[in-house]
Design a protein around this motif. Structure first.
Motif: not given
Length: 345
Positions: A311-315, A320-329
């Motif tokens: 699994s990914a550590k996504n910190d 550092l970017t404006q990435w905002k995941p919307q579908y973490d389900d």
């Protein structure tokens, strides 16, 4: 009229990323793809939605005689490079093909970018560069050792190294490498009407190997059964654990990677995942719940080279970017994949 070059974007991840870019920017896209594993239907749908902003050239990127005129004519602002071979088991049997297609062709593409003054490069990489990480490192971050255990992962790692060395040597050339974890689902832009017409975007893979895709094929009656490879791992239910990311969230990570390069002129590497995992059995159970179909599952022996957990550590990408995941389900991911699979003829 700003242009982006997308290689291999008739495939699963590339087509969703193309849609995201077209919807959220004013770019015109040129897609170069030999259609060896991609689909004309994806190109047709993009052109139907966005018209003349989508151009397509059928070619392998190793055809330099075709690539040179394109780079000269369009003066691309950036390249987003998806074109690659990506089946792990096949890479073990055909290592030379993988090193040629994934590393040599990428190197040649980078050289063309340098030659024609294209200074921004986004690379489709993979969690396979980490190999079988120490459990103490899970969730894994971008500084973990790169220890790929198959030619697929090694070929991507080598391409990352070529990019890093090029960025050091060539002034103003910068790149972002996105290390994907387990990608699944179908476009949230798909509607019932679109699916009823066999249109839209989703995973069209031939001879699928991805867990959620295979399970949805079973639920839709396209397969009689599926296998779980190993039920004796040291996890809560004995099966491997993976980090599943919705395809639309992965697509938006490419948009934010482009914004990052434009605003910082700095190279970087980002994991793209949700920083949590689900076991194989958990995923299959959710597919059964969503579909209402209790399809047959066979417990088989372990496959060589399957990490216990990944699994990914996504910190880093979040900070550092404006990435905002919307579908973490996971249920939503499965529902979109199942609806898509049932729509495919």
């Amino acid at each position: 009229m700003p242009h982006l070059l997308l290689t291999g974007a008739s495939g699963y991840i590339g087509s969703h990323t193309a849609y995201c870019l077209l919807k959220n920017t004013n770019y015109h896209l040129l897609i170069v793809d030999d259609l060896s594993t991609g689909f004309k239907e994806n190109i047709a749908y993009l052109q139907e939605c966005f018209g003349e902003r989508v151009s397509f050239v059928q070619s392998n990127i190793n055809d330099i005689s075709k690539m040179r005129p394109l780079l000269l004519h369009y003066q691309f602002e950036a390249v987003i490079h998806f074109a690659a071979s990506l089946i792990v088991g096949e890479s073990v049997l055909k290592p030379l093909e993988y090193y040629t297609n994934n590393t040599l062709n990428t190197t040649n593409l980078i050289a063309l970018c340098v030659e024609y003054g294209i200074t921004k490069f986004i690379f489709s990489s993979t969690a396979a560069v980490y190999g079988e990480p120490d459990m103490a490192l899970i969730p894994i971050d971008e500084n973990a050792p790169l220890l790929p255990i198959n030619p697929y992962g090694a070929s991507k790692m080598m391409s990352e190294r070529v990019l890093a060395d090029t960025a050091k040597a060539i002034q103003n050339f910068n790149y972002v490498a996105l290390r994907y974890f387990n990608v699944a689902g179908a476009s949230m832009e798909n509607t019932t009407e679109i699916l009823s017409q066999s249109k839209g975007l989703g995973q069209r893979s031939k001879n699928a190997t991805h867990l959620i895709k295979v399970a949805c094929e079973c639920a839709c009656g396209k397969r009689e059964s599926m296998s779980i490879f190993g039920t004796d791992y040291p996890t809560k239910d004995g099966t491997c654990i993976r980090d599943y990311i919705h395809i639309d969230d992965l697509a938006s990570a490419h948009l934010e990677a482009l914004h990052y390069l434009q605003s910082t002129n700095t190279s970087n590497i980002f994991n793209v995942g949700y920083s949590k995992g689900y076991s194989v059995k958990e995923v299959i159970d959710i597919v059964k719940q969503v579909s209402g179909v209790d399809f047959k599952v066979i417990e088989s022996a372990r496959r060589e080279g399957d990490p216990i957990e990944l699994s990914a550590k996504n910190d880093k990408i979040l900070s550092l970017t404006q990435w905002k995941p919307q579908y973490d389900d996971l249920r939503l991911i499965v529902k979109s994949a199942y609806d898509w699979e049932c729509s495919l003829k």
